[in-house]
Design a protein around this motif. Structure first.
Motif, PDB file in Angstrom:
ATOM      1  N   ASN A  45      -7.814   4.225   4.860  1.00 20.42           N
ATOM      2  CA  ASN A  45      -7.433   3.003   5.563  1.00 20.42           C
ATOM      3  C   ASN A  45      -8.397   1.840   5.344  1.00 20.42           C
ATOM      4  OD1 ASN A  45      -4.936   3.505   6.754  1.00 20.42           O
ATOM      5  ND2 ASN A  45      -5.858   4.584   8.466  1.00 20.42           N
ATOM      6  N   LYS A  46      -9.398   1.999   4.481  1.00 20.67           N
ATOM      7  CA  LYS A  46     -10.304   0.885   4.194  1.00 20.67           C
ATOM      8  C   LYS A  46      -9.499  -0.281   3.618  1.00 20.67           C
ATOM      9  CE  LYS A  46     -14.705   3.129   3.508  1.00 20.67           C
ATOM     10  NZ  LYS A  46     -15.769   3.501   2.558  1.00 20.67           N
ATOM     11  N   PRO A  47      -9.895  -1.512   3.918  1.00 24.14           N
ATOM     12  CA  PRO A  47      -9.141  -2.667   3.425  1.00 24.14           C
ATOM     13  C   PRO A  47      -8.959  -2.678   1.907  1.00 24.14           C
ATOM     14  CG  PRO A  47     -10.790  -3.357   5.020  1.00 24.14           C
ATOM     15  CD  PRO A  47     -11.019  -1.891   4.764  1.00 24.14           C
ATOM     16  N   GLU A  48      -9.951  -2.222   1.163  1.00 24.81           N
ATOM     17  CA  GLU A  48      -9.850  -2.243  -0.298  1.00 24.81           C
ATOM     18  C   GLU A  48      -9.053  -1.071  -0.878  1.00 24.81           C
ATOM     19  OE1 GLU A  48     -13.799  -0.200   0.717  1.00 24.81           O
ATOM     20  OE2 GLU A  48     -12.650  -1.879   1.504  1.00 24.81           O
ATOM     21  N   SER A  49      -8.677  -0.122  -0.046  1.00 26.69           N
ATOM     22  CA  SER A  49      -7.920   1.043  -0.510  1.00 26.69           C
ATOM     23  C   SER A  49      -6.483   0.646  -0.860  1.00 26.69           C
ATOM     24  CB  SER A  49      -7.900   2.121   0.580  1.00 26.69           C
ATOM     25  OG  SER A  49      -6.989   3.147   0.264  1.00 26.69           O
ATOM     26  N   GLU A  50      -5.918   1.340  -1.826  1.00 29.87           N
ATOM     27  CA  GLU A  50      -4.505   1.107  -2.143  1.00 29.87           C
ATOM     28  C   GLU A  50      -3.585   1.967  -1.276  1.00 29.87           C
ATOM     29  OE1 GLU A  50      -3.088   2.957  -6.015  1.00 29.87           O
ATOM     30  OE2 GLU A  50      -5.253   3.176  -6.270  1.00 29.87           O
ATOM     31  N   LYS A  57       0.823  -1.205   0.000  1.00 27.53           N
ATOM     32  CA  LYS A  57       0.000   0.000   0.000  1.00 27.53           C
ATOM     33  C   LYS A  57       0.858   1.256   0.000  1.00 27.53           C
ATOM     34  CE  LYS A  57      -4.200  -1.872   1.819  1.00 27.53           C
ATOM     35  NZ  LYS A  57      -5.491  -1.380   2.185  1.00 27.53           N
ATOM     36  N   LYS A 112      -2.531   3.647   2.778  1.00 26.59           N
ATOM     37  CA  LYS A 112      -2.572   3.509   4.229  1.00 26.59           C
ATOM     38  C   LYS A 112      -2.087   4.825   4.822  1.00 26.59           C
ATOM     39  CE  LYS A 112       1.950   1.278   4.526  1.00 26.59           C
ATOM     40  NZ  LYS A 112       2.675   0.085   4.944  1.00 26.59           N
TER      41      LYS A 112
END
Length: 191
Positions: A26-31, A2, A33
């Protein structure tokens, strides 16, 4: 792996100004962090009373990150040690996003003199940033995005997040606009 977005925090930072953007990035699917950075490694206490252990101090930030977000707060006049990081961002064309008194800090140090920008108000910038010379480039809006610098006033946490989401291309513009409308108006619109 990420991509990192750094949020600079110092004692008395306005925790709500970072809430929306941190949650989205910070969503899990986001590229992306989010990582916090401060002047040193000491615990940082927000205006709302949250205690945060910064991920980095200014001496050990990564050489590569996607954006520097400067959150408002009560101690910006004491944060001049962040200037080399801001300078590196400008030199490398790494976007900077600043809200509330972080915009005042940028104004005081000449970063807003020659670009369209906003802040808490023009009078506020004139009073609290005596070295500010960007009066003719001030735009009375919640947020202004100029090339590599996004500015926002202290009442614009949602608008600030919207501009960052667009700049980082976190999602298509239509989805960003839908996200903004949802959080601005909620499920039920006032009549």
């Amino acid at each position: 792996m990420k991509k990192e977005v750094l949020i600079f925090i110092s004692n008395g930072y306005a925790d709500w100004e970072a809430g929306y953007i941190s949650a989205e990035l910070n969503k899990p699917e986001s590229e992306y962090k989010v990582r916090t950075v401060s002047l040193n490694s000491d615990n940082i206490k927000s205006m709302g009373g949250f205690t945060v252990i910064p991920d980095y101090n200014i001496d050990n930030i990564p050489s590569q990150f996607e954006m520097l977000i400067l959150i408002g707060g009560t101690t910006w006049k004491d944060n001049s040690a962040i200037i080399p990081v801001v300078e590196k961002c400008i030199q490398d064309r790494t976007p900077i996003a600043a809200i509330c008194d972080a915009t005042t800090f940028l104004a005081e140090h000449g970063y807003l003199d020659n670009i369209p920008h906003t802040g808490n108000s023009l009078d506020y910038l004139k009073e609290y940033a005596p070295n500010y010379k960007g009066h003719t480039n001030f735009i009375e809006k919640q947020t202004v995005s100029s090339d590599d610098i996004i500015t926002a006033n202290g009442t614009a946490a949602l608008e600030f997040t919207r501009e960052i989401l667009k700049k980082l291309k976190v999602m298509p513009v239509e989805k960003v606009d839908g996200w903004y409308t949802f959080f601005k108006n909620g499920f039920y619109q006032e009549s």
